[in-house]
Design a protein around this motif. Structure first.
Motif, PDB file in Angstrom:
ATOM      1  N   ASP A   1      45.247  -1.421  28.508  1.00 35.47           N
ATOM      2  CA  ASP A   1      45.610  -0.186  28.503  1.00 35.47           C
ATOM      3  C   ASP A   1      45.951   0.401  27.137  1.00 35.47           C
ATOM      4  N   LYS A   2      45.064   0.561  26.204  1.00 33.15           N
ATOM      5  CA  LYS A   2      45.234   0.919  25.045  1.00 33.15           C
ATOM      6  C   LYS A   2      44.602   2.429  24.708  1.00 33.15           C
ATOM      7  N   LYS A   3      45.244   3.099  24.037  1.00 33.34           N
ATOM      8  CA  LYS A   3      44.656   4.267  23.800  1.00 33.34           C
ATOM      9  C   LYS A   3      43.732   4.330  22.555  1.00 33.34           C
ATOM     10  N   ILE A   4      42.230   4.927  22.602  1.00 30.15           N
ATOM     11  CA  ILE A   4      41.582   4.879  21.765  1.00 30.15           C
ATOM     12  C   ILE A   4      41.071   6.226  21.390  1.00 30.15           C
ATOM     13  N   ASP A   5      40.829   6.697  19.920  1.00 24.10           N
ATOM     14  CA  ASP A   5      40.144   7.823  19.767  1.00 24.10           C
ATOM     15  C   ASP A   5      39.096   7.548  18.514  1.00 24.10           C
TER      16      ASP A   5
ATOM     17  N   VAL B   1      29.199   0.547  23.568  1.00 20.40           N
ATOM     18  CA  VAL B   1      30.487   1.284  23.562  1.00 20.40           C
ATOM     19  C   VAL B   1      30.318   2.533  24.191  1.00 20.40           C
ATOM     20  N   ILE B   2      29.359   3.427  23.843  1.00 19.12           N
ATOM     21  CA  ILE B   2      29.120   4.676  24.221  1.00 19.12           C
ATOM     22  C   ILE B   2      28.694   4.492  25.838  1.00 19.12           C
ATOM     23  N   ASN B   3      27.748   3.741  26.146  1.00 18.05           N
ATOM     24  CA  ASN B   3      27.442   3.824  27.657  1.00 18.05           C
ATOM     25  C   ASN B   3      28.475   3.477  28.297  1.00 18.05           C
ATOM     26  N   ARG B   4      29.279   2.480  28.037  1.00 20.23           N
ATOM     27  CA  ARG B   4      30.477   1.888  28.721  1.00 20.23           C
ATOM     28  C   ARG B   4      31.559   3.012  28.928  1.00 20.23           C
ATOM     29  N   LEU B   5      31.824   3.748  27.772  1.00 20.81           N
ATOM     30  CA  LEU B   5      32.828   4.878  27.781  1.00 20.81           C
ATOM     31  C   LEU B   5      32.559   5.789  28.746  1.00 20.81           C
ATOM     32  N   ARG B   6      31.124   6.323  28.776  1.00 21.55           N
ATOM     33  CA  ARG B   6      30.754   7.477  29.541  1.00 21.55           C
ATOM     34  C   ARG B   6      30.913   6.943  31.192  1.00 21.55           C
ATOM     35  N   GLU B   7      30.594   5.578  31.404  1.00 24.42           N
ATOM     36  CA  GLU B   7      30.581   5.275  32.722  1.00 24.42           C
ATOM     37  C   GLU B   7      32.107   5.262  33.269  1.00 24.42           C
ATOM     38  N   LYS B   8      32.978   5.144  32.321  1.00 18.52           N
ATOM     39  CA  LYS B   8      34.354   5.071  32.690  1.00 18.52           C
ATOM     40  C   LYS B   8      35.010   6.424  32.692  1.00 18.52           C
TER      41      LYS B   8
ATOM     42  N   TYR C   1      34.719   8.882  29.826  1.00 21.98           N
ATOM     43  CA  TYR C   1      35.141   9.398  28.812  1.00 21.98           C
ATOM     44  C   TYR C   1      33.924  10.212  28.058  1.00 21.98           C
ATOM     45  N   ASN C   2      34.187  11.073  27.173  1.00 24.96           N
ATOM     46  CA  ASN C   2      33.227  11.991  26.658  1.00 24.96           C
ATOM     47  C   ASN C   2      33.275  11.444  25.120  1.00 24.96           C
ATOM     48  N   VAL C   3      32.050  11.245  24.636  1.00 22.08           N
ATOM     49  CA  VAL C   3      31.832  10.863  23.238  1.00 22.08           C
ATOM     50  C   VAL C   3      30.926  11.957  22.649  1.00 22.08           C
ATOM     51  N   PRO C   4      31.613  12.773  21.486  1.00 19.80           N
ATOM     52  CA  PRO C   4      32.781  12.386  20.697  1.00 19.80           C
ATOM     53  C   PRO C   4      34.216  13.243  21.150  1.00 19.80           C
ATOM     54  N   LYS C   5      33.980  13.943  22.191  1.00 19.87           N
ATOM     55  CA  LYS C   5      35.405  14.651  22.244  1.00 19.87           C
ATOM     56  C   LYS C   5      36.494  13.975  22.689  1.00 19.87           C
TER      57      LYS C   5
ATOM     58  N   TYR D   1      21.708   9.271  23.160  1.00 24.03           N
ATOM     59  CA  TYR D   1      22.598  10.332  23.352  1.00 24.03           C
ATOM     60  C   TYR D   1      24.052   9.704  23.467  1.00 24.03           C
ATOM     61  N   PRO D   2      24.949  10.427  22.727  1.00 21.46           N
ATOM     62  CA  PRO D   2      24.679  11.316  21.685  1.00 21.46           C
ATOM     63  C   PRO D   2      24.180  10.433  20.472  1.00 21.46           C
ATOM     64  N   LYS D   3      23.205  11.221  19.690  1.00 21.31           N
ATOM     65  CA  LYS D   3      22.934  10.534  18.421  1.00 21.31           C
ATOM     66  C   LYS D   3      23.838   9.942  17.695  1.00 21.31           C
ATOM     67  N   ILE D   4      23.695   8.741  17.120  1.00 26.35           N
ATOM     68  CA  ILE D   4      24.818   7.965  16.490  1.00 26.35           C
ATOM     69  C   ILE D   4      25.140   8.144  15.154  1.00 26.35           C
TER      70      ILE D   4
END
Length: 332
Positions: A237-241, A254-261, A263-267, A284-287
């Motif tokens: 339960d950690k806030k991450i920006d 990281v990006i794929n799992r955030l998207r599945e959960k 979250y928008n990367v990088p917004k 996508y998005p280009k890293i």
């Protein structure tokens, strides 16, 4: 019927000893005679017996390249740079993949010694003392690539990995982010990957930001580590920006799992990688990532090793090449 050195000598009208001198690149043979021998070799299709030559000269014109993970896109470009230089100097290459297994690394080093390689380019997931002792025991001429041993006993070609991850972390801090996670390997690892956590740590401390251990995830540098890290941060339960990753593979996970959960990367979360593999530029998005001069690392290391094999002095024992932060779409 196999063509022998006698056949070459007969065709060229010279002695067997002269053909041997040409094959072993001994300078006492004049150019006209050398041309006759070379022409005879081409005409007859003669191929020297490498084993016999190596027993006589104690050289096989072969170099071993040991890497930790052939599936990682970072290493092929290093190998290409090394192989291009080896071809210029007529060396052959034996490629060994240790699969991140220290025992397999040790076994490959022994096999390369048995194969009578002239030297080794060594890329490793570990630089434990037992590995360094084995290299010394086997009397293998070795140049390290990507990492270096803590005492600087072996020549090396690297970038400043601490500075690289310091730069990536500072970049996110400069965007106003404070809840910055790290995914990579522990700093106690005796290699480049461990140095990257030190860079993250240094940048956070310099900015006066306390490092939350719940925002640090240590594992491998593979894609799955990125997936598992995101799951663990959410479970805690950690806030991450922002997330600093020790490899582009981790960043993709990281990006794929955030998207599945959701979250928008990088917004919602900015993610930065390390290495600048080709996929980082088309993902996508280009890293956003730290770029290493991989081809140059391989070519410089091979030139160093060939100098050592020819008993020439190295201008530098430890080359530290420049890295670059490449801004793309995975960070705000």
């Amino acid at each position: 019927m196999a063509i022998s050195i006698k056949d070459v000598a007969r065709e060229a009208g010279v002695s067997i000893a002269t053909v041997s001198r040409v094959l072993n690149d001994i300078d006492v043979v004049n150019e006209d005679t050398k041309k006759k021998v070379v022409d005879a070799i081409k005409l007859l299709g003669y191929r020297p017996n490498i084993i016999a030559r190596s027993l006589k000269t104690q050289k096989t014109k072969t170099i071993g390249i040991l890497l930790p993970d052939v599936s990682n896109q970072f290493y092929p470009e290093i190998v290409r740079g090394a192989e291009d230089v080896s071809n210029i100097y007529d060396y052959n290459v034996i490629l060994c993949n240790s699969d991140l297994d220290v025992e397999k690394e040790k076994e490959y080093l022994r096999v390369l010694r048995e194969k009578m390689v002239d030297g080794v380019l060594y890329m490793s997931s570990s630089l434990q003392e037992e590995i360094l002792e084995l290299i010394n025991e086997l009397d293998l001429k070795t140049v390290l690539v990507e990492t270096k041993d803590k005492d600087g006993r072996l020549p090396s070609v690297t970038i400043d990995n601490i500075k690289g991850c310091y730069d990536s972390t500072k970049y996110l801090i400069g965007k106003g982010l404070k809840n910055i996670a790290f995914v990579g390997t522990e700093k106690d690892n005796m290699n480049a990957w461990g140095d990257r956590y030190i860079g993250y740590e240094n940048a956070m401390k310099e900015a006066g930001i306390n490092i939350d251990t719940d925002l640090v995830y240590f594992d491998t540098i593979k894609v799955k580590s990125g997936y598992e890290a995101v799951d663990e941060f959410i479970r805690r339960d950690k806030k991450i920006d922002g997330v600093v990753c020790a490899s582009d593979d981790i960043a993709m996970g990281v990006i794929n799992r955030l998207r599945e959960k959701g979250y928008n990367v990088p917004k919602d979360v900015s993610v930065i990688g390390f290495n600048d593999n080709y996929v980082a530029s088309v993902f996508y998005p280009k890293i956003t990532t730290i770029s290493q001069p991989t081809y140059d690392m391989g070519s410089v290391a091979m030139r160093m090793l060939i100098k050592l094999l020819n008993q020439k002095e190295l201008e530098e024992a430890h080359y530290v090449l420049d890295h670059e932060l490449i801004e793309r779409e995975s960070t705000i």
